[in-house]
Scaffold this motif. Structure first.
Motif, mmCIF file in Angstrom:
data_model
loop_
_atom_site.group_PDB
_atom_site.id
_atom_site.type_symbol
_atom_site.label_atom_id
_atom_site.label_comp_id
_atom_site.label_asym_id
_atom_site.label_seq_id
_atom_site.Cartn_x
_atom_site.Cartn_y
_atom_site.Cartn_z
ATOM 1 N N PHE A 131 128.683 -3.450 -33.234
ATOM 2 C CA PHE A 131 127.635 -4.408 -32.896
ATOM 3 C C PHE A 131 127.667 -5.597 -33.847
ATOM 4 C CE2 PHE A 131 126.118 -0.067 -32.001
ATOM 5 C CZ PHE A 131 126.083 -0.148 -30.613
ATOM 6 N N ASP A 132 127.538 -6.797 -33.255
ATOM 7 C CA ASP A 132 127.386 -8.008 -34.066
ATOM 8 C C ASP A 132 125.993 -8.039 -34.674
ATOM 9 O OD1 ASP A 132 129.877 -9.061 -33.037
ATOM 10 O OD2 ASP A 132 128.777 -9.579 -31.225
ATOM 11 N N GLN A 133 125.015 -7.603 -33.874
ATOM 12 C CA GLN A 133 123.619 -7.670 -34.282
ATOM 13 C C GLN A 133 122.893 -6.419 -33.799
ATOM 14 O OE1 GLN A 133 122.661 -10.304 -36.096
ATOM 15 N NE2 GLN A 133 124.556 -11.473 -35.780
ATOM 16 N N ALA A 134 121.811 -6.069 -34.507
ATOM 17 C CA ALA A 134 121.003 -4.922 -34.102
ATOM 18 C C ALA A 134 119.523 -5.281 -34.213
ATOM 19 C CB ALA A 134 121.313 -3.705 -34.973
ATOM 20 N N TYR A 135 118.751 -4.785 -33.243
ATOM 21 C CA TYR A 135 117.319 -5.057 -33.168
ATOM 22 C C TYR A 135 116.589 -3.779 -32.778
ATOM 23 C CZ TYR A 135 118.479 -10.046 -33.003
ATOM 24 O OH TYR A 135 118.940 -11.297 -33.299
ATOM 25 N N CYS A 136 115.296 -3.747 -33.087
ATOM 26 C CA CYS A 136 114.454 -2.661 -32.604
ATOM 27 C C CYS A 136 113.020 -3.167 -32.518
ATOM 28 C CB CYS A 136 114.539 -1.432 -33.507
ATOM 29 S SG CYS A 136 113.848 -1.677 -35.150
ATOM 30 N N SER A 137 112.162 -2.375 -31.914
ATOM 31 C CA SER A 137 110.746 -2.717 -31.880
ATOM 32 C C SER A 137 110.170 -2.536 -33.278
ATOM 33 C CB SER A 137 110.002 -1.839 -30.864
ATOM 34 O OG SER A 137 109.565 -0.632 -31.449
ATOM 35 N N THR A 138 108.938 -2.967 -33.468
ATOM 36 C CA THR A 138 108.287 -2.837 -34.765
ATOM 37 C C THR A 138 107.718 -1.437 -34.983
ATOM 38 O OG1 THR A 138 106.294 -3.763 -33.759
ATOM 39 C CG2 THR A 138 107.706 -5.278 -34.993
ATOM 40 N N GLU A 151 107.795 2.536 -35.751
ATOM 41 C CA GLU A 151 108.622 3.314 -36.670
ATOM 42 C C GLU A 151 109.631 4.208 -35.960
ATOM 43 O OE1 GLU A 151 107.175 6.682 -39.491
ATOM 44 O OE2 GLU A 151 106.935 4.786 -40.568
ATOM 45 N N ARG A 152 109.254 4.782 -34.820
ATOM 46 C CA ARG A 152 110.183 5.675 -34.129
ATOM 47 C C ARG A 152 111.441 4.950 -33.672
ATOM 48 N NH1 ARG A 152 105.615 4.790 -30.824
ATOM 49 N NH2 ARG A 152 105.958 4.354 -28.594
ATOM 50 N N ALA A 153 111.310 3.658 -33.405
ATOM 51 C CA ALA A 153 112.484 2.868 -33.014
ATOM 52 C C ALA A 153 113.335 2.493 -34.223
ATOM 53 C CB ALA A 153 112.042 1.615 -32.259
ATOM 54 N N SER A 154 112.690 2.051 -35.293
ATOM 55 C CA SER A 154 113.474 1.679 -36.486
ATOM 56 C C SER A 154 114.131 2.903 -37.126
ATOM 57 C CB SER A 154 112.607 0.934 -37.507
ATOM 58 O OG SER A 154 111.515 1.705 -37.928
ATOM 59 N N ASP A 155 113.431 4.037 -37.118
ATOM 60 C CA ASP A 155 114.043 5.258 -37.651
ATOM 61 C C ASP A 155 115.266 5.656 -36.828
ATOM 62 O OD1 ASP A 155 112.120 5.350 -39.598
ATOM 63 O OD2 ASP A 155 111.028 7.062 -38.759
ATOM 64 N N THR A 156 115.168 5.524 -35.513
ATOM 65 C CA THR A 156 116.302 5.840 -34.633
ATOM 66 C C THR A 156 117.482 4.927 -34.935
ATOM 67 O OG1 THR A 156 114.854 6.666 -32.866
ATOM 68 C CG2 THR A 156 117.076 5.953 -32.226
ATOM 69 N N LYS A 192 108.377 -3.726 -28.269
ATOM 70 C CA LYS A 192 107.450 -2.602 -28.389
ATOM 71 C C LYS A 192 107.232 -1.912 -27.041
ATOM 72 C CE LYS A 192 103.782 -2.721 -30.879
ATOM 73 N NZ LYS A 192 102.514 -3.067 -31.563
ATOM 74 N N GLU A 193 106.685 -0.704 -27.131
ATOM 75 C CA GLU A 193 106.390 0.078 -25.933
ATOM 76 C C GLU A 193 105.198 -0.513 -25.182
ATOM 77 O OE1 GLU A 193 107.117 1.588 -23.448
ATOM 78 O OE2 GLU A 193 107.199 3.745 -23.826
ATOM 79 N N TRP A 194 105.103 -0.178 -23.912
ATOM 80 C CA TRP A 194 103.964 -0.485 -23.060
ATOM 81 C C TRP A 194 102.702 -0.015 -23.789
ATOM 82 C CZ3 TRP A 194 104.670 0.515 -17.170
ATOM 83 C CH2 TRP A 194 103.511 0.181 -16.454
ATOM 84 N N GLU A 195 101.700 -0.863 -23.856
ATOM 85 C CA GLU A 195 100.446 -0.473 -24.494
ATOM 86 C C GLU A 195 99.515 0.145 -23.451
ATOM 87 O OE1 GLU A 195 96.964 -2.292 -27.373
ATOM 88 O OE2 GLU A 195 98.885 -3.326 -27.206
ATOM 89 N N PHE A 196 98.963 1.327 -23.773
ATOM 90 C CA PHE A 196 98.162 2.086 -22.813
ATOM 91 C C PHE A 196 96.671 2.117 -23.129
ATOM 92 C CE2 PHE A 196 102.462 4.045 -22.654
ATOM 93 C CZ PHE A 196 102.786 3.652 -21.363
ATOM 94 N N GLY A 197 96.204 1.274 -24.035
ATOM 95 C CA GLY A 197 94.776 1.171 -24.316
ATOM 96 C C GLY A 197 94.180 2.473 -24.811
ATOM 97 N N VAL A 198 93.004 2.847 -24.262
ATOM 98 C CA VAL A 198 92.294 4.042 -24.738
ATOM 99 C C VAL A 198 93.026 5.330 -24.392
ATOM 100 C CG1 VAL A 198 90.048 2.887 -24.679
ATOM 101 C CG2 VAL A 198 90.819 4.181 -22.678
ATOM 102 N N PHE A 199 94.070 5.256 -23.575
ATOM 103 C CA PHE A 199 94.835 6.455 -23.228
ATOM 104 C C PHE A 199 95.833 6.848 -24.327
ATOM 105 C CE2 PHE A 199 93.015 5.466 -19.226
ATOM 106 C CZ PHE A 199 93.023 6.633 -18.477
ATOM 107 N N GLU A 200 96.001 5.996 -25.321
ATOM 108 C CA GLU A 200 96.936 6.279 -26.415
ATOM 109 C C GLU A 200 96.592 7.614 -27.086
ATOM 110 O OE1 GLU A 200 99.434 4.138 -27.750
ATOM 111 O OE2 GLU A 200 99.129 2.621 -26.225
#
Length: 196
Positions: A51-58, A60-65, A81-89
């Motif tokens: 890879f020339d470049q690497a990115y992830c969401s903010t 932790e589960r993504a950066s750890d992966t 980032k993942e879909w935000e689910f409001g009070v269902f989180e």
């Protein structure tokens, strides 16, 4: 000239294992999530994928992966980032509504509860990845994101019927390979780890 994007879902987390809704909130990778991410890294190296470049969401589960796959520098972006689910989180996945039969997703359901719509997620992830891939030094890019976000991105470039026909499953550590040219992505392949 065509570029290549590898869009990956993070490894299994505690909330995945417990079947809890995990959007904007976070939980740690499980032992299996860690082992699977390490295996994906080995698979990339064995097939000489660099890879020339690497990115992830903010999140932790993504950066750890990502850090288990490669030790190269990377950037964290809120747009992945993942879909935000409001009070269902953090609640049980049994509370998820049935998918909208026309949109084949949760549609606008979570908006009324402080979350995002499917269209908001899709627009956010598409814009973020288009911006990434448009940069001149980005020929082969790894981006680690999330199940819902990856699915909505895939839906922009591949009809739902085709996703079903190809039996594409966005399991933990699944990798979607796309080619990119002039703002457009073309789906090529989905890689999944064989599960015991």
């Amino acid at each position: 000239m065509s570029k290549t994007l590898y869009l990956m879902r993070h490894g299994q987390t505690l909330f995945n294992e417990l079947h809890k809704i995990q959007g904007a909130c976070d939980s740690p990778l499980t032992a299996r999530g860690i082992a699977d991410a390490q295996q994906v890294g080995r698979n990339f190296r064995e097939h000489a994928v660099h890879f020339d470049q690497a990115y992830c969401s903010t999140q932790e589960r993504a950066s750890d992966t990502l850090e288990l796959i490669t030790d190269q520098p990377y950037k964290r972006l809120k747009g992945l980032k993942e879909w935000e689910f409001g009070v269902f989180e953090g609640e049980s996945e049994r509370l998820n509504p049935q998918p909208d039969p026309i949109r084949h997703s949760h549609g606008d359901f979570f908006v009324q509860y402080g979350g995002e719509s499917d269209q908001q997620v899709q627009d956010r992830v598409v814009k973020t990845l288009q911006t990434i891939m448009a940069q001149p030094d980005h020929q082969h890019v790894l981006a680690v994101s999330h199940g819902g976000a990856c699915f909505m991105f895939l839906r922009r470039w591949l009809p739902f019927e085709e996703i079903q026909r190809r039996q594409i499953k966005l399991t933990n550590c699944a990798v979607l390979k796309f080619s990119y040219d002039a703002g457009q992505f073309t789906f090529e392949q989905c890689f999944q780890l064989a599960k015991a």
